[in-house]
Scaffold this motif. Structure first.
Motif, PDB file in Angstrom:
ATOM      1  N   ARG A 111      -3.139   3.850   8.085  1.00 45.39           N
ATOM      2  CA  ARG A 111      -2.621   2.627   7.489  1.00 45.39           C
ATOM      3  C   ARG A 111      -2.993   1.345   8.221  1.00 45.39           C
ATOM      4  NH1 ARG A 111       3.935   3.330   8.355  1.00 45.39           N
ATOM      5  NH2 ARG A 111       3.976   3.417  10.628  1.00 45.39           N
ATOM      6  N   ASP A 112      -3.810   1.448   9.270  1.00 49.67           N
ATOM      7  CA  ASP A 112      -4.239   0.216   9.940  1.00 49.67           C
ATOM      8  C   ASP A 112      -5.478   0.519  10.773  1.00 49.67           C
ATOM      9  OD1 ASP A 112      -3.499   0.567  12.975  1.00 49.67           O
ATOM     10  OD2 ASP A 112      -1.742   1.290  11.875  1.00 49.67           O
ATOM     11  N   PRO A 113      -6.274  -0.514  11.079  1.00 47.48           N
ATOM     12  CA  PRO A 113      -7.526  -0.279  11.802  1.00 47.48           C
ATOM     13  C   PRO A 113      -7.345   0.218  13.225  1.00 47.48           C
ATOM     14  CG  PRO A 113      -7.117  -2.637  11.508  1.00 47.48           C
ATOM     15  CD  PRO A 113      -6.118  -1.921  10.663  1.00 47.48           C
ATOM     16  N   THR A 136      -6.633   2.644   5.084  1.00 46.39           N
ATOM     17  CA  THR A 136      -5.883   2.096   3.960  1.00 46.39           C
ATOM     18  C   THR A 136      -4.904   1.060   4.509  1.00 46.39           C
ATOM     19  OG1 THR A 136      -4.161   3.822   4.046  1.00 46.39           O
ATOM     20  CG2 THR A 136      -6.118   4.281   2.719  1.00 46.39           C
ATOM     21  N   ALA A 137      -3.742   0.988   3.917  1.00 47.51           N
ATOM     22  CA  ALA A 137      -2.636   0.174   4.428  1.00 47.51           C
ATOM     23  C   ALA A 137      -1.352   0.900   4.070  1.00 47.51           C
ATOM     24  CB  ALA A 137      -2.656  -1.237   3.824  1.00 47.51           C
ATOM     25  N   ASP A 138      -0.241   0.455   4.607  1.00 49.82           N
ATOM     26  CA  ASP A 138       1.025   1.121   4.326  1.00 49.82           C
ATOM     27  C   ASP A 138       1.305   1.119   2.823  1.00 49.82           C
ATOM     28  OD1 ASP A 138       3.677   1.964   6.031  1.00 49.82           O
ATOM     29  OD2 ASP A 138       4.180   1.171   4.061  1.00 49.82           O
ATOM     30  N   THR A 139       1.818   2.234   2.318  1.00 48.65           N
ATOM     31  CA  THR A 139       2.043   2.372   0.880  1.00 48.65           C
ATOM     32  C   THR A 139       3.012   1.329   0.327  1.00 48.65           C
ATOM     33  OG1 THR A 139       3.805   4.001   1.271  1.00 48.65           O
ATOM     34  CG2 THR A 139       1.576   4.849   0.917  1.00 48.65           C
ATOM     35  N   VAL A 140       3.896   0.794   1.170  1.00 45.86           N
ATOM     36  CA  VAL A 140       4.890  -0.158   0.681  1.00 45.86           C
ATOM     37  C   VAL A 140       4.238  -1.472   0.245  1.00 45.86           C
ATOM     38  CG1 VAL A 140       7.008  -1.427   1.295  1.00 45.86           C
ATOM     39  CG2 VAL A 140       6.718   0.954   2.004  1.00 45.86           C
ATOM     40  N   PHE A 141       3.030  -1.756   0.721  1.00 48.00           N
ATOM     41  CA  PHE A 141       2.323  -2.941   0.240  1.00 48.00           C
ATOM     42  C   PHE A 141       1.923  -2.805  -1.234  1.00 48.00           C
ATOM     43  CE2 PHE A 141       1.386  -3.921   4.792  1.00 48.00           C
ATOM     44  CZ  PHE A 141       1.891  -5.207   4.799  1.00 48.00           C
ATOM     45  N   ILE A 183      -1.551 -15.382   5.730  1.00 44.50           N
ATOM     46  CA  ILE A 183      -0.999 -14.217   5.029  1.00 44.50           C
ATOM     47  C   ILE A 183      -1.496 -14.180   3.588  1.00 44.50           C
ATOM     48  CG2 ILE A 183       1.121 -13.092   4.243  1.00 44.50           C
ATOM     49  CD1 ILE A 183       2.530 -14.370   6.683  1.00 44.50           C
ATOM     50  N   ASP A 184      -1.463 -15.308   2.910  1.00 39.43           N
ATOM     51  CA  ASP A 184      -1.928 -15.397   1.528  1.00 39.43           C
ATOM     52  C   ASP A 184      -3.383 -14.944   1.401  1.00 39.43           C
ATOM     53  OD1 ASP A 184       0.465 -16.288   0.502  1.00 39.43           O
ATOM     54  OD2 ASP A 184      -0.061 -18.403   0.608  1.00 39.43           O
ATOM     55  N   ASP A 185      -4.208 -15.332   2.380  1.00 40.49           N
ATOM     56  CA  ASP A 185      -5.629 -14.988   2.328  1.00 40.49           C
ATOM     57  C   ASP A 185      -5.857 -13.481   2.468  1.00 40.49           C
ATOM     58  OD1 ASP A 185      -6.304 -17.625   2.032  1.00 40.49           O
ATOM     59  OD2 ASP A 185      -6.788 -17.954   4.152  1.00 40.49           O
ATOM     60  N   ARG A 186      -5.055 -12.835   3.323  1.00 39.48           N
ATOM     61  CA  ARG A 186      -5.289 -11.418   3.621  1.00 39.48           C
ATOM     62  C   ARG A 186      -4.539 -10.463   2.693  1.00 39.48           C
ATOM     63  NH1 ARG A 186      -7.131 -10.535   8.981  1.00 39.48           N
ATOM     64  NH2 ARG A 186      -8.343 -12.367   9.626  1.00 39.48           N
ATOM     65  N   LEU A 187      -3.428 -10.923   2.109  1.00 40.97           N
ATOM     66  CA  LEU A 187      -2.544 -10.008   1.379  1.00 40.97           C
ATOM     67  C   LEU A 187      -3.226  -9.281   0.218  1.00 40.97           C
ATOM     68  CD1 LEU A 187       0.269  -8.806   1.157  1.00 40.97           C
ATOM     69  CD2 LEU A 187       0.931 -10.767  -0.255  1.00 40.97           C
ATOM     70  N   PRO A 188      -4.027  -9.936  -0.627  1.00 37.85           N
ATOM     71  CA  PRO A 188      -4.648  -9.191  -1.732  1.00 37.85           C
ATOM     72  C   PRO A 188      -5.494  -8.011  -1.257  1.00 37.85           C
ATOM     73  CG  PRO A 188      -4.821 -11.547  -2.126  1.00 37.85           C
ATOM     74  CD  PRO A 188      -4.316 -11.385  -0.717  1.00 37.85           C
ATOM     75  N   GLU A 189      -6.251  -8.195  -0.186  1.00 38.59           N
ATOM     76  CA  GLU A 189      -7.055  -7.093   0.337  1.00 38.59           C
ATOM     77  C   GLU A 189      -6.168  -5.978   0.881  1.00 38.59           C
ATOM     78  OE1 GLU A 189     -10.266  -6.108   3.911  1.00 38.59           O
ATOM     79  OE2 GLU A 189      -9.736  -8.190   3.469  1.00 38.59           O
ATOM     80  N   VAL A 190      -5.095  -6.352   1.581  1.00 38.36           N
ATOM     81  CA  VAL A 190      -4.184  -5.336   2.118  1.00 38.36           C
ATOM     82  C   VAL A 190      -3.535  -4.535   0.994  1.00 38.36           C
ATOM     83  CG1 VAL A 190      -2.045  -4.990   3.420  1.00 38.36           C
ATOM     84  CG2 VAL A 190      -3.759  -6.610   4.256  1.00 38.36           C
ATOM     85  N   GLN A 191      -3.134  -5.219  -0.066  1.00 38.82           N
ATOM     86  CA  GLN A 191      -2.532  -4.518  -1.189  1.00 38.82           C
ATOM     87  C   GLN A 191      -3.528  -3.590  -1.875  1.00 38.82           C
ATOM     88  OE1 GLN A 191      -0.993  -8.053  -3.189  1.00 38.82           O
ATOM     89  NE2 GLN A 191       1.102  -7.446  -2.660  1.00 38.82           N
ATOM     90  N   GLU A 192      -4.771  -4.024  -1.951  1.00 37.12           N
ATOM     91  CA  GLU A 192      -5.799  -3.162  -2.536  1.00 37.12           C
ATOM     92  C   GLU A 192      -6.013  -1.915  -1.670  1.00 37.12           C
ATOM     93  OE1 GLU A 192      -8.652  -2.078  -5.422  1.00 37.12           O
ATOM     94  OE2 GLU A 192      -7.042  -3.565  -5.407  1.00 37.12           O
ATOM     95  N   ARG A 193      -6.001  -2.094  -0.362  1.00 37.68           N
ATOM     96  CA  ARG A 193      -6.123  -0.946   0.548  1.00 37.68           C
ATOM     97  C   ARG A 193      -4.932  -0.010   0.393  1.00 37.68           C
ATOM     98  NH1 ARG A 193      -9.267  -2.493   5.704  1.00 37.68           N
ATOM     99  NH2 ARG A 193      -7.823  -1.097   6.756  1.00 37.68           N
TER     100      ARG A 193
END
Length: 427
Positions: free
Chosen positions: A190-192, A209-214, A390-400
């Protein structure tokens, strides 16, 4: 004589609970039982411990929100997981008390039931979280990996969902996870930072990936409306969690008094929010101990555990979140709110790296109250900049995060970007 009998009982129990023995028996059983069906009807989920942990509940709910069709959830006890009303018609909880935490002979019965569940499963997902590296309970970690391994060998599409790796894994947990990967289990880190650590441990088949809660899809504003009614209209507030787990290692009451006093001086109301309430790691007790030391109407205490969708909606209205629980940080970042997080078990650093906010991860050592307060000052002074990051990174994190729900053996497409459902509980 009594000490000898006690030693013999303990030795017998240790042998009967040995994951290696249980795995060998499982393999023997599975080899003589009929093979599974070509296609399964159910998505099978091996749930986390749950029971008073909002983070565990949030991961289960995210799985349900991102998985179509009928679902069976394997639990130790039914009360450990709550099934939201929207998913009750298609979800069944199956209680297998001894499958992960038990030993012979009861474990044998649960193994047979587990094998039957696999026979009609189209996939198995194991909630990995922070329970795969053996830091809390090496036997449970090994058993989870072994159960995933057995499922994959039966031809079931098997994943261990978004989990962290602390870099100091118990050797037995590491060996079991390697065996699962060799059997074809998808390992979804869930993280690099965790992914880099597990590669150093020479484990193959890793996907970042990222944590499923995202990938959660719901917000419930009812609790925010209720608790924030006690604040002056429009008053800015900080959401502060005091972790009972951190309390076991580092005295916190004085540190949080320093922190809260500083936040009040800066014009913020403070809302104390427990995130876990169960024996041995009770945030409710830790939060109340700090709250009882104040007679200030600007300090508020949420005296019950909220639902994950309620937490996300409450966090969204905060100016800042300070937490000793990682999943509260996840729900805050999900809501585009900065979260200063006390690091524990080596699992927070990678989360903050996903957002380029490494500086918001702080070790809970003596004097951390002043350090957190200094960091809070910096965040509040640069709030627009930090929120923008946070706004810039969040869409990619949610996709992961949504990668956790893609079946490798199916023809289905990657899940589409979720719509967040706004709900409000009936009054």
């Amino acid at each position: 004589m009594n000490s000898l009998k006690a030693w013999l009982r303990e030795t017998k129990q240790t042998l009967l609970n040995a994951p290696g023995l249980l795995f060998a028996i499982d393999r023997a059983l599975f080899s003589v039982l009929p093979g599974r069906k070509d296609t399964g009807r159910y998505s099978l989920l091996l749930a986390p411990p749950g029971g008073g942990n909002i983070g565990d509940q949030a991961m289960v709910e995210s799985f349900l929100e991102n998985t179509e069709g009928p679902v069976r959830i394997i639990v130790r006890q039914h009360q450990e997981v709550r099934i939201p009303a929207a998913h009750q018609d298609r979800t069944e909880c199956v209680q297998l008390r001894s499958l992960v935490y038990g030993g012979l002979p009861l474990r044998l019965l649960d193994s047979l039931r587990y094998r039957r569940l696999l026979g009609d499963a189209r996939s198995l997902a194991v909630v990995g979280a922070d329970i795969m590296d053996g830091a809390y309970n090496w036997r449970a970690s090994v058993n989870r990996s072994n159960l995933a391994c057995l499922a994959s060998r039966q031809g079931v599409d098997t994943r261990i969902l978004g989990f962290s790796w602390n870099g100091k894994a118990d050797p037995r947990a590491l060996a079991a996870l390697r065996r699962a990967a060799e059997a074809g289990v998808s390992l979804l880190l869930r993280d690099p930072v965790s992914a880099a650590r597990i590669r150093v441990d020479r484990v193959e088949g890793v996907t970042e990936t990222a944590d499923t809660v995202f990938a959660a899809r719901t917000l419930d504003t009812s609790a925010a409306d209720e608790w924030l009614a006690a604040l002056p209209p429009g008053a800015p507030f900080a959401l502060v969690n005091i972790s009972g787990l951190v309390e076991k290692k580092t005295p916190q009451t004085g540190e949080y008094r320093t922190l809260i006093d500083g936040l009040l001086q800066r014009g913020l109301q403070v809302v104390l929010l427990p995130h876990v309430s169960r024996p041995g790691a009770d945030d409710m007790t830790a939060c109340r101990a700090v709250f009882d030391g104040y007679r200030d109407p600007r300090v508020h205490f949420v005296d019950r555990l909220l639902e994950p969708a309620q937490i996300r909606a409450l966090a969204a209205r905060a100016r800042l979140v300070i937490t000793g629980r990682m999943h509260l940080a996840i729900m805050s970042l999900y809501s585009r709110v900065p979260a200063i997080t006390l690091a524990s078990q080596g699992k927070v650093e990678g989360l903050m790296q996903l957002f380029g906010l490494d500086e918001l991860c702080i070790e809970p050592r003596t004097g951390f109250g002043e350090r957190v307060l200094g960091k809070a000052d910096t965040v509040l002074d640069r709030l627009a900049e930090v929120r923008g990051r946070i706004d810039d990174r969040l869409p990619e994190v949610q996709e992961r995060a949504r990668l956790n729900f893609v079946l490798k053996q199916s023809a289905q497409k990657r899940p589409s970007s979720p719509r967040v459902a706004q709900v409000r509980a009936a009054q």
